[in-house]
Design an enzyme around this catalytic site. Structure first.
Site, mmCIF file in Angstrom:
data_model
loop_
_atom_site.group_PDB
_atom_site.id
_atom_site.type_symbol
_atom_site.label_atom_id
_atom_site.label_comp_id
_atom_site.label_asym_id
_atom_site.label_seq_id
_atom_site.Cartn_x
_atom_site.Cartn_y
_atom_site.Cartn_z
ATOM 1 N N ASN A 149 -4.199 9.003 4.342
ATOM 2 C CA ASN A 149 -2.831 8.281 5.194
ATOM 3 C C ASN A 149 -2.488 8.006 6.565
ATOM 4 O OD1 ASN A 149 -2.224 8.066 2.266
ATOM 5 N ND2 ASN A 149 -0.766 9.892 2.353
ATOM 6 N N GLU A 157 2.918 14.365 3.244
ATOM 7 C CA GLU A 157 1.548 13.539 2.950
ATOM 8 C C GLU A 157 1.158 12.681 4.029
ATOM 9 O OE1 GLU A 157 3.317 12.193 -0.391
ATOM 10 O OE2 GLU A 157 3.629 13.833 -1.704
ATOM 11 N N ASP A 186 7.835 8.716 -5.946
ATOM 12 C CA ASP A 186 9.220 9.171 -5.494
ATOM 13 C C ASP A 186 9.663 9.364 -4.059
ATOM 14 O OD1 ASP A 186 6.927 10.689 -4.627
ATOM 15 O OD2 ASP A 186 7.688 12.545 -5.749
ATOM 16 N N HIS A 192 -6.676 -5.519 -2.359
ATOM 17 C CA HIS A 192 -7.339 -5.782 -1.218
ATOM 18 C C HIS A 192 -7.621 -6.920 -1.096
ATOM 19 C CE1 HIS A 192 -8.438 -1.974 -1.155
ATOM 20 N NE2 HIS A 192 -7.516 -2.021 -1.246
ATOM 21 N N THR A 193 -6.919 -8.812 -1.349
ATOM 22 C CA THR A 193 -6.816 -10.141 -1.465
ATOM 23 C C THR A 193 -6.012 -9.982 0.182
ATOM 24 O OG1 THR A 193 -6.382 -12.005 -2.269
ATOM 25 C CG2 THR A 193 -5.477 -9.731 -3.046
ATOM 26 N N PRO A 241 -7.789 7.862 -4.345
ATOM 27 C CA PRO A 241 -8.964 7.359 -3.695
ATOM 28 C C PRO A 241 -9.500 6.850 -2.515
ATOM 29 C CG PRO A 241 -7.717 5.849 -5.268
ATOM 30 C CD PRO A 241 -6.554 6.899 -5.250
ATOM 31 N N GLY A 246 4.225 10.596 -8.533
ATOM 32 C CA GLY A 246 4.843 9.958 -9.704
ATOM 33 C C GLY A 246 5.841 9.366 -7.762
ATOM 34 N N ARG A 268 1.219 -1.168 -0.064
ATOM 35 C CA ARG A 268 -0.072 -0.552 -0.741
ATOM 36 C C ARG A 268 1.402 0.738 0.048
ATOM 37 N NH1 ARG A 268 -3.674 2.757 4.531
ATOM 38 N NH2 ARG A 268 -5.582 3.674 3.223
ATOM 39 N N HIS A 325 0.112 4.548 -2.620
ATOM 40 C CA HIS A 325 0.271 5.898 -2.233
ATOM 41 C C HIS A 325 0.793 6.503 -2.432
ATOM 42 C CE1 HIS A 325 -3.345 5.253 0.809
ATOM 43 N NE2 HIS A 325 -3.452 4.859 -0.282
ATOM 44 N N ASP A 346 -4.809 -14.363 -3.241
ATOM 45 C CA ASP A 346 -5.132 -15.004 -4.325
ATOM 46 C C ASP A 346 -5.810 -14.377 -5.327
ATOM 47 O OD1 ASP A 346 -7.288 -14.840 -2.149
ATOM 48 O OD2 ASP A 346 -6.763 -16.909 -1.490
#
Ligand code: HEM
Length: 331
Positions: free
Chosen positions: A98, A92, A78, A197-198, A167, A76, A66, A70, A257
């Site tokens: 976050n 951030e 970075d 999100h698996t 998002p 980008g 994750r 983010h 999976d």
């Protein structure tokens, strides 16, 4: 007089552009061999640390994956997400998606320490994250892909962009698709990447609206899943427990999976944004992809790998440096 002023401004503009372009990042410059001479063991070092973290707690794989996402969605890939607030820099970490949520910064510090001990000042924090995210996926059973490297670390961060570009689980399908489009990623990339999100968990504050029915018009919860729904509600009461967590893929939260997609087909996606991909009336294309990734795990793994490389190739055109400490820009 006016024309000489114009020429001066024009020359300054050209010099400025040239200076920027010498340090600028061009995604086509990322290569697999970037560190092969300067830090030949970089990949092994990241891998060894990641093995240790994931063995200690499989959730650590989710944290690193994750973090990379983010990072890439703001300026980008970075390393801007890793920067701490200082007197002269606003990071951030306090952004809406976050704060109290993004974790794993201490793990990044540990990997960076090892890299600095082996080859000081060579491997960027942005590359570290991209490699660690791949290893995270592999270590919990997901696909392997080659990670092109050579990203630079930003000297700035953007709280505003973090608030705008990442998002949120409350957003509807069209907004989500447009946020991925804005980063050069298609709806196909989105449906595959959200397959992340698996693994991992979400906090009650992020799914309360959905389980108590506030999203009835977008992604209605499958009524036949009443028993499961009641269990989730126990963890996430209507008026408390914001930080209580539930797995986004309750069938196999520590395994990478395709079971997550089956949950969406059953109407049991934990986040409204996840369920939107299957249930939205505007989502025939995304629903089709959800069906395909559930029917064919190999297809999901292939698309996921390709989309991760694509997301990892979003570079910051401003260029940057090789940070010594991932939390601070070099002085
Ligand atoms: C539609 C786009 C997305 C939305 C709205 C979204 C939203 C969220 C939310 C709300 C959480 C739970 C955070 C919390 O409660 O503290 C979460 C967790 C997570 N997300 Fe996403 N996400 C999206 C796409 C992605 C992508 C593209 C990736 C990776 C490539 C990703 C990887 C993860 C992982 C691994 C977790 C679990 C983290 C943990 O266990 O702490 N997500 N996401």
């Amino acid at each position: 007089m006016a024309s000489s002023k114009f020429i001066l401004i024009f020359v300054c503009f050209i010099i400025g552009s040239l200076m920027r372009s010498t340090n600028a990042q061009d995604p086509s410059k990322l290569t697999l061999e970037y560190y092969s001479k300067t830090c030949p063991h970089a990949q092994e070092i990241v891998r060894t640390e990641m093995e240790c973290f994931v063995r200690a707690d499989p959730r650590n794989a989710a944290l690193l994956l994750r973090l990379h996402f983010h990072d890439c969605f703001v300026q980008g890939c970075d390393g801007s997400v890793l920067l701490d607030d200082t007197e002269i820099l606003i990071g951030e970490k306090q952004a809406e998606q976050n704060v109290n949520s993004l974790k794993g910064f201490d793990l990044v510090d540990k990997i960076k320490e090892k890299l600095e001990a082996e080859c000081p000042g060579v491997v960027t924090c942005a590359d570290l994250l991209a490699i660690a995210a791949r290893d995270a996926v592999v270590l919990v059973g997901g696909p392997y892909w080659h990670v092109p490297v050579g990203r630079l670390d930003a000297k700035e961060a953007s709280l505003d962009l973090a608030n705008n570009d990442i998002p949120t689980p409350q957003q509807g399908l069209l907004t989500l698709i447009s946020k991925f489009w804005a980063k050069g990623l298609s709806a196909t990339d989105m449906v595959a990447l959200v397959g992340s999100h698996t693994i991992g968990f979400a906090r009650c504050a992020n799914y309360r609206d959905r389980i108590y029915g506030d999203f009835e018009h977008t992604s209605k919860y499958n009524p036949s899943s009443e028993a499961y729904l009641n269990k989730v509600k126990e963890t996430c009461p209507l008026d408390s427990g914001d930080d209580n967590i539930s797995a986004m893929d309750y069938a196999s939260p520590a395994a990478f999976d395709n079971a997550f997609y089956d949950q969406l087909i059953r109407g049991e996606g934990l986040l409204n944004s996840d369920q939107e991909m299957w249930s939205s009336v505007l989502g025939s294309q995304t629903a089709d992809l959800v069906n395909k990734y559930w029917a064919d795990p190999g297809l999901f793994f292939k698309q996921f790998s390709d989309s991760m490389v694509k997301m990892g190739n979003i570079t910051n055109p401003e260029g940057g440096e090789v940070r010594k400490n991932c939390r601070f820009v070099n002085t």
